[in-house]
Structure formats: structure tokens, C-alpha cells
Design a protein around this motif. Sequence first.
Motif, PDB file in Angstrom:
ATOM      1  N   UNK A 152       0.819  -1.210   0.000  1.00  0.00           N
ATOM      2  CA  UNK A 152       0.000   0.000   0.000  1.00  0.00           C
ATOM      3  C   UNK A 152       0.854   1.261   0.000  1.00  0.00           C
ATOM      4  N   UNK A 153       0.254   2.340  -0.460  1.00  0.00           N
ATOM      5  CA  UNK A 153       0.877   3.667  -0.371  1.00  0.00           C
ATOM      6  C   UNK A 153       0.021   4.529   0.554  1.00  0.00           C
ATOM      7  N   UNK A 154       0.636   5.265   1.459  1.00  0.00           N
ATOM      8  CA  UNK A 154      -0.153   6.062   2.422  1.00  0.00           C
ATOM      9  C   UNK A 154      -1.120   7.028   1.749  1.00  0.00           C
ATOM     10  N   UNK A 162       5.542  12.307  -1.760  1.00  0.00           N
ATOM     11  CA  UNK A 162       4.302  13.109  -1.827  1.00  0.00           C
ATOM     12  C   UNK A 162       3.480  13.046  -0.545  1.00  0.00           C
ATOM     13  N   UNK A 163       4.120  12.759   0.579  1.00  0.00           N
ATOM     14  CA  UNK A 163       3.499  12.873   1.901  1.00  0.00           C
ATOM     15  C   UNK A 163       4.599  13.201   2.892  1.00  0.00           C
ATOM     16  N   UNK A 183       6.619   3.528   4.722  1.00  0.00           N
ATOM     17  CA  UNK A 183       6.840   4.963   4.883  1.00  0.00           C
ATOM     18  C   UNK A 183       8.201   5.377   4.348  1.00  0.00           C
ATOM     19  N   UNK A 184       9.190   4.487   4.417  1.00  0.00           N
ATOM     20  CA  UNK A 184      10.548   4.647   3.889  1.00  0.00           C
ATOM     21  C   UNK A 184      11.438   5.531   4.754  1.00  0.00           C
ATOM     22  N   UNK A 185      10.924   6.624   5.286  1.00  0.00           N
ATOM     23  CA  UNK A 185      11.720   7.518   6.132  1.00  0.00           C
ATOM     24  C   UNK A 185      10.789   8.302   7.041  1.00  0.00           C
ATOM     25  N   UNK A 243      12.244  16.046   5.011  1.00  0.00           N
ATOM     26  CA  UNK A 243      13.179  16.459   3.967  1.00  0.00           C
ATOM     27  C   UNK A 243      13.538  15.283   3.055  1.00  0.00           C
ATOM     28  N   UNK A 244      13.768  14.113   3.661  1.00  0.00           N
ATOM     29  CA  UNK A 244      14.099  12.929   2.859  1.00  0.00           C
ATOM     30  C   UNK A 244      12.879  12.449   2.089  1.00  0.00           C
ATOM     31  N   UNK A 245      11.713  12.488   2.717  1.00  0.00           N
ATOM     32  CA  UNK A 245      10.492  12.077   2.011  1.00  0.00           C
ATOM     33  C   UNK A 245      10.263  12.939   0.773  1.00  0.00           C
ATOM     34  N   UNK A 246      10.570  14.224   0.889  1.00  0.00           N
ATOM     35  CA  UNK A 246      10.442  15.100  -0.270  1.00  0.00           C
ATOM     36  C   UNK A 246      11.463  14.720  -1.344  1.00  0.00           C
ATOM     37  N   UNK A 247      12.692  14.436  -0.925  1.00  0.00           N
ATOM     38  CA  UNK A 247      13.722  14.017  -1.882  1.00  0.00           C
ATOM     39  C   UNK A 247      13.366  12.686  -2.540  1.00  0.00           C
TER      40      UNK A 247
END
Length: 478
Positions: free
Chosen positions: A256-258, A297-298, A283-285, A289-293
Amino acid sequence: MSKKLFIKTYGCQMNVYDSERMTDSLVSLGYDPVTTPDDVDMVILNTCHIREKATEKVFSELGRIRREKEARAAEGKPLLIAVAGCVAQAEGEEIVRRAPFVDLVFGPQTYHRLPELVREAEQKAVERQAASGGRGTRGAGVVDTDFPVESKFDFLPEERHASSAAAFLSIQEGCDKFCSFCVVPYTRGAEFSRPVAQVLAEARRLVASGTAELTLLGQNVNAYHGEAAGGEWGLGRLIRELAEIDGLERIRYTTSHPNDVDEELVAAHRDVPQLMPYLHLPVQSGSDRVLQAMNRKHDAAAYLRVIDRLREARPDLALSSDFIVGHPGESDEDFAATLKLVTQVGYAQAYSFKYSPRPGTPAAGTDLQVDEAVKSDRLETLQQLLNAQQLAFNAASVGAVQPVLVERTGQKDGQLVGRGPYMQAVHFPGPDRLVGKIVDVRIESGHANSLAGMAVTGEWDGVPDRTSRNPEHERAIA
């Protein structure tokens, strides 16, 4: 006379499903699946491009198979070698160039063409064998890595080759998210959802053949938008309809994707008892800042709000996730934010990896790569926290009665192994005839990766199915 087929499957559940359907499609050509690569007529490597050095691992395996092909050729026996999956899609002709003994290369979107491709490869292999005096090992070199207009799901045999108590059912494929670290959009293509009627028909066939649990698969499975009479259905609506199939006791879905968790899906977690209280939500991170990199998109707050909505609907919900440490540009502060999020959520299980560049992805081309030693240290720290959470979650199961779907016999005499609602492996003693049934098991011990217990009854005949909530565990994790 039947021919022996061996498929080695790498990577995700989507590949497991694909391998099963490859087997189904080759039955018409006389191929029967076997579980070992000894003395077979065809080997398919169904590859995955997600893990580090995936391509080189495939070529290493091909080198071993080449020796088998040479030995069979010396006896005048052909061995067809095929490479499938995401490495095949990404590498294509390069595989044939580096490994000219390979007969067939095809991507994950073209396995519905497999019988036609195999016939072509077989014919070319015969011609090359004849030209070499019957002792050659040069492959047929058939390559098909196109993205066809038609859906591969429309051309597959209706019958599944084998059934089991738990089965995968692919409902969605491809990805439009384009995370900076991920190759899936390039190897699996754009998002595609199978029509509702097609999904329901396959689900009914599986249940009729003895399947009690279905796991719905997709690269972004909760982005499902299947065509149906009167409009499109989302995943929540599809789950409700699947739950009406008599004999389908359990439903799961992954991955799933959040951003695609809508209210209809949240309500399904609240209302559908067959939908298991365990969700893989990567969630990955934990760093915004890292999520944006990563182009996720959340942000972390949005992810936590999704979890709050789900837990409000289903208080006993357990979560797992994926994490990447050392994404280009990740600082110590960014990593600390990931540890904070893990502590806030509390995971029952998680998968964590060091970032490794994937050719062609945006993150691979940056000059902000994190030192390997730093990535290793961060991964060790994160995994210590995640492992402690998993052990605590398993320990909290002790004393609870869990409905366990028995999948197989264990390594010890009289031992059975199954899965509880939370995807934990559960070992307990019992007779072989319970395989495929759901048995209530009282958990007596919780370990790092499994549980152990005893069935609550010795009256094995007419064992009832159980799909209800687990109040003991709900209290334990509250």
C-alpha cells in the motif's frame, strides 16, 4: 511425454504470482513444474530488480545453469534457459549479449505470450543444435520486453495449476508514483487495475479449489480502481464484495501507499471481519526532507494521521513497513526523525535496507550519496529498534487464542505451521489432516520471528473456522 519445468522466483509476492501463472500457461506445451532444477527441460529465472546487485546475481546464477546446459548438450539433451521479470525488462538484449546461451528473455508484462515465445525458442534451439551437430549450447536469443497494449490478465488460462490454503491474487500492477529510488515504473509500467468481474471470477475459482485466504497484490494495491458495471470500484468496495464469497475466510492486501488510503478502505477495516488486522504500509523515512527528496508526496505527519484513522477503525490493527536508510542527502538529523517515527508507531514487523543506486532512477544520479559505513551503522541501529518492537509484539501474544490457518507440516514430527491474523508464523502440535484448516491456538511463547502454542481442543474433526477479532491481543497492544 511431459517436460520438466523449474522456475526460480526472486523478490516480491507479485513475482510469486507471476511464476504461478507462467506455470499455468505452459501446461498446454506439456511442461510440468518441479521443485528442483535437476534434469529439467526448461529453467526460468523470474527476477527482481529491487535489491542491490540484482543483475549481477542473475548472471552468476546463469553461469551455474550454463554448466548444466553444457552437460545436457553433451548427452544430446536440450535445456531451455529463460530470464523473466524486472531484470529481464531492464536489461533485455544485454542479457543475451553477456550470456549468449540464454534462449528467452521476457518482461513481466508479456508472460501471457509465453507459450508462443517458448515455441519460437524451442524451434530456434533445434535449428542451432542441428547446425552444431547436436552438441551446441548457443541460445535461441528470443527477446520480448515490450509493453503491450493488451492486458496480460486477459489471456491467461482460467485454471490455476495448484491451489493451497493461502493464495495470491494480483489485482493491480505498475506504478505512477515515481519515487526517486525505485525502478518499478520503468520495469512494470503505468498503473493498471484488473476489471472487477475478472478479479471476482478468479477469486471464486481459487476458493472453490480450497483456498481460504487471499492476499490481493499490487505495486500500489490500494490505488486499485477496477472497472465495474456503473463505474469504478476502489479497494474497499472490492474487499466487501470478496467477503461475500462463501468459504473465503481471510483477506489481506499488499503493498500500500499512504496517499491511497481512502475512507472506503478505512471503513472496510472497521466493518469486514474477513479483512485481517495486519497492514503493510511503507513509509521509507521519518524525515520530511528525505520524504520530499524521495518524491513520496506525503510527510511524516500525514503518514501518522493515516495510521490514526486506521487504528480508530480497527483498534487491534498491527502494522509493518519498509525503510530505506542512507538515501542521498540523509543527515544524522534525518535519520533521528526516522527513529522517532518508528518509536511513535510501534511496528509488529518491518523491512529495512541500505539505499543502493538503481540505474536510471533520479536518486542514482545525485552527488549526495551517503558513505557506506554511515549507512551500515544507521541500518544496524534501526534494525535493533525494529527487532525489539517485533519481539515485544510477539511476546504480547502470549496467553491469547489466535485463529491459525494451517499452511504445512513442520520440521518436527507431529508439528504444524500456520499464520495467525497478524502474519506471525505459529508452530503447534497436531495431525496432518489439519493442513488447510483454521484452528484456534493458545499462544504459549513468543520468539523473535515466530510463536508457539497448543490447539485449544483435541477434537480435530469438524474444526470450526475463526475470523473474528482477537480481544486478548487488542488489549495487549492498546
